[in-house]
Design a protein around this motif. Sequence first.
Motif, PDB file in Angstrom:
ATOM      1  N   MET A   2      39.243 -46.646 -98.082  1.00 33.64           N
ATOM      2  CA  MET A   2      40.728 -47.485 -97.903  1.00 33.64           C
ATOM      3  C   MET A   2      41.374 -47.038 -99.322  1.00 33.64           C
ATOM      4  O   MET A   2      40.644 -47.224-100.303  1.00 33.64           O
ATOM      5  N   SER A   3      42.800 -46.831 -98.999  1.00 35.68           N
ATOM      6  CA  SER A   3      43.272 -46.559-100.362  1.00 35.68           C
ATOM      7  C   SER A   3      43.780 -47.987-100.752  1.00 35.68           C
ATOM      8  O   SER A   3      44.009 -48.950-100.219  1.00 35.68           O
ATOM      9  N   VAL A   4      44.060 -48.134-102.220  1.00 36.91           N
ATOM     10  CA  VAL A   4      44.493 -49.399-102.607  1.00 36.91           C
ATOM     11  C   VAL A   4      45.870 -49.560-102.611  1.00 36.91           C
ATOM     12  O   VAL A   4      46.593 -48.769-102.910  1.00 36.91           O
ATOM     13  N   ILE A   5      45.935 -50.938-102.161  1.00 43.81           N
ATOM     14  CA  ILE A   5      47.130 -51.285-102.111  1.00 43.81           C
ATOM     15  C   ILE A   5      47.696 -51.775-103.322  1.00 43.81           C
ATOM     16  O   ILE A   5      47.852 -52.957-103.711  1.00 43.81           O
ATOM     17  N   ALA A   6      48.585 -51.015-104.003  1.00 35.48           N
ATOM     18  CA  ALA A   6      49.063 -51.120-105.290  1.00 35.48           C
ATOM     19  C   ALA A   6      50.315 -50.435-105.617  1.00 35.48           C
ATOM     20  O   ALA A   6      50.563 -49.297-105.201  1.00 35.48           O
ATOM     21  N   ASP A   7      51.214 -50.971-106.359  1.00 33.70           N
ATOM     22  CA  ASP A   7      52.277 -50.223-106.867  1.00 33.70           C
ATOM     23  C   ASP A   7      51.858 -49.029-107.868  1.00 33.70           C
ATOM     24  O   ASP A   7      50.818 -49.081-108.386  1.00 33.70           O
ATOM     25  N   GLN A   8      52.510 -48.047-107.880  1.00 34.17           N
ATOM     26  CA  GLN A   8      52.114 -46.700-108.582  1.00 34.17           C
ATOM     27  C   GLN A   8      53.305 -46.005-109.201  1.00 34.17           C
ATOM     28  O   GLN A   8      54.302 -46.238-108.808  1.00 34.17           O
TER      29      GLN A   8
END
Length: 207
Positions: A1-7
């Motif tokens: 699962m991808s991390v839910i975060a601004d990038q």
Amino acid sequence: MSVIADQAAEVTVSEPSLIGRGFMAYQRFDVVLHRDGEPPLQQRRDLLRANKVAAVLPVDLARGEVVLIRQFRLTAHFVTGRGEMVEIVAGRVDEGETPAEAASRECVEEIGAAPSRLVELYSVLPTPGITDESVTFFLGLIDASNLPERCGLAEETEEIRPFAVSIDAAIAALESGLVANALLVSALQWLALHRDRLQDYARNPAA
């Protein structure tokens, strides 16, 4: 699962051009957003340069109370017809100040009480589509037993009326939907989630 975060974005941003200036500068930028395997996307974006703000949720642990304020806001008058907004303490971080220093100063200016302790909580960009305003929230531990009737700086033509309410009443105001100030709503949501751990936050900021 991808991390839910601004990038970070791969983007080219022009130097700003000034659209107008009042209390703050209003600037225009030409933006090129680079996208993998697709042509770059060109955008034009206008920003109100509001910069850093410190916001404080003042709590009297001994009395089980939160200190809120009432203040007129022209935007609320236009949008909801309820210009006398309920808010928390908040204000701009002056040049040379830290957010914590601004938070303490704003408490004195807006509720007439200096916090005995400040605990930094979180930071948000409340309206990133139109302004670069960045708000850092603090829990402020105060004595709410002797609040003045009115506060605010005369040179800023402020009229601020502080008042204390129980933590239960503050959270009930959030649930009522009758308060619309975004900083207040955010702070009261935090309070609703963490009210049982306020003593822990007072003793240990990392709680």
